[in-house]
Design an enzyme around this catalytic site. Structure first.
Site, PDB file in Angstrom:
ATOM      1  N   MET A  59      42.347  14.160  46.182  1.00  0.00           N
ATOM      2  CA  MET A  59      41.268  14.886  45.528  1.00  0.00           C
ATOM      3  C   MET A  59      40.152  13.919  45.184  1.00  0.00           C
ATOM      4  SD  MET A  59      43.464  17.416  43.027  1.00  0.00           S
ATOM      5  CE  MET A  59      42.109  18.599  42.785  1.00  0.00           C
ATOM      6  N   CYS A  60      38.933  14.337  45.462  1.00  0.00           N
ATOM      7  CA  CYS A  60      37.741  13.623  45.020  1.00  0.00           C
ATOM      8  C   CYS A  60      36.700  14.695  44.708  1.00  0.00           C
ATOM      9  CB  CYS A  60      37.268  12.600  46.043  1.00  0.00           C
ATOM     10  SG  CYS A  60      36.694  13.257  47.621  1.00  0.00           S
ATOM     11  N   TRP A  61      35.490  14.285  44.394  1.00  0.00           N
ATOM     12  CA  TRP A  61      34.503  15.272  43.965  1.00  0.00           C
ATOM     13  C   TRP A  61      34.381  16.408  44.957  1.00  0.00           C
ATOM     14  CZ3 TRP A  61      29.771  13.849  40.661  1.00  0.00           C
ATOM     15  CH2 TRP A  61      30.179  13.157  39.528  1.00  0.00           C
ATOM     16  N   THR A  62      34.217  16.110  46.231  1.00  0.00           N
ATOM     17  CA  THR A  62      34.114  17.175  47.238  1.00  0.00           C
ATOM     18  C   THR A  62      35.417  17.368  48.010  1.00  0.00           C
ATOM     19  OG1 THR A  62      33.384  15.719  49.027  1.00  0.00           O
ATOM     20  CG2 THR A  62      31.663  16.683  47.594  1.00  0.00           C
ATOM     21  N   LEU A 103      37.823  18.268  43.390  1.00  0.00           N
ATOM     22  CA  LEU A 103      38.200  18.386  41.983  1.00  0.00           C
ATOM     23  C   LEU A 103      37.036  18.884  41.137  1.00  0.00           C
ATOM     24  CD1 LEU A 103      36.903  15.726  40.330  1.00  0.00           C
ATOM     25  CD2 LEU A 103      38.766  14.581  41.500  1.00  0.00           C
TER      26      LEU A 103
END
Length: 143
Positions: A59-62, A103
């Site tokens: 999971m990362c920002w996008t 996320l």
């Protein structure tokens, strides 16, 4: 099932995903302090390919960056999913072994639904075996 997990930030969405994972599965947390999203995606991918984990979740920002990083590891098929149908299809029709999610753009309950759909598929659809095998031939040079 053992699931490798890493996220480059924490919030309600990552907490919900981790909570579900730890309640249902053994979690291999590959995150290290100060690691970047490329490091985290790669670490999850390696854990899956090395056999330390059955599947991975990044999971990362996008979700895109960690998916790209994971896909740099030979043998990884990371799929970015934002709804359960996409996640299920990624496992069923593409034999994805790493799930990537945003996320920032997924509500906690939606992220858990996506995760559940991904993990519920026991294996790829046999009718897609020939297409999935072709993925191993892709080299990036048009071959």
């Amino acid at each position: 099932m053992r699931i490798a997990f890493a996220a480059d930030d924490s919030n309600e969405t990552t907490a919900a995903v981790v909570r579900h994972l730890t309640e249902q599965h053994e979690v291999l947390d590959v995150a290290v302090s100060g690691a970047t999203w490329p490091d985290l995606g790669t670490a999850v991918g390696r854990a899956v390919v090395d056999g330390r984990a059955d599947l991975g979740v990044v999971m990362c920002w996008t979700g895109t960056g960690t998916a790209i990083a994971a896909n740099k590891v030979p043998g990884v098929r990371a799929a970015l999913a934002w709804d359960p149908w996409i996640a299920r299809g990624a496992r069923l029709w593409n034999d994805a072994n790493v799930l990537a999610m945003s996320l920032k753009r997924l509500a906690p309950d939606v992220a858990v639904e996506v995760l559940i759909a991904f993990l519920a598929v026991e294996g790829p659809d046999a009718s897609e075996a020939a297409n999935i095998a072709l993925l191993d031939r892709v080299t990036g040079d048009g071959a």
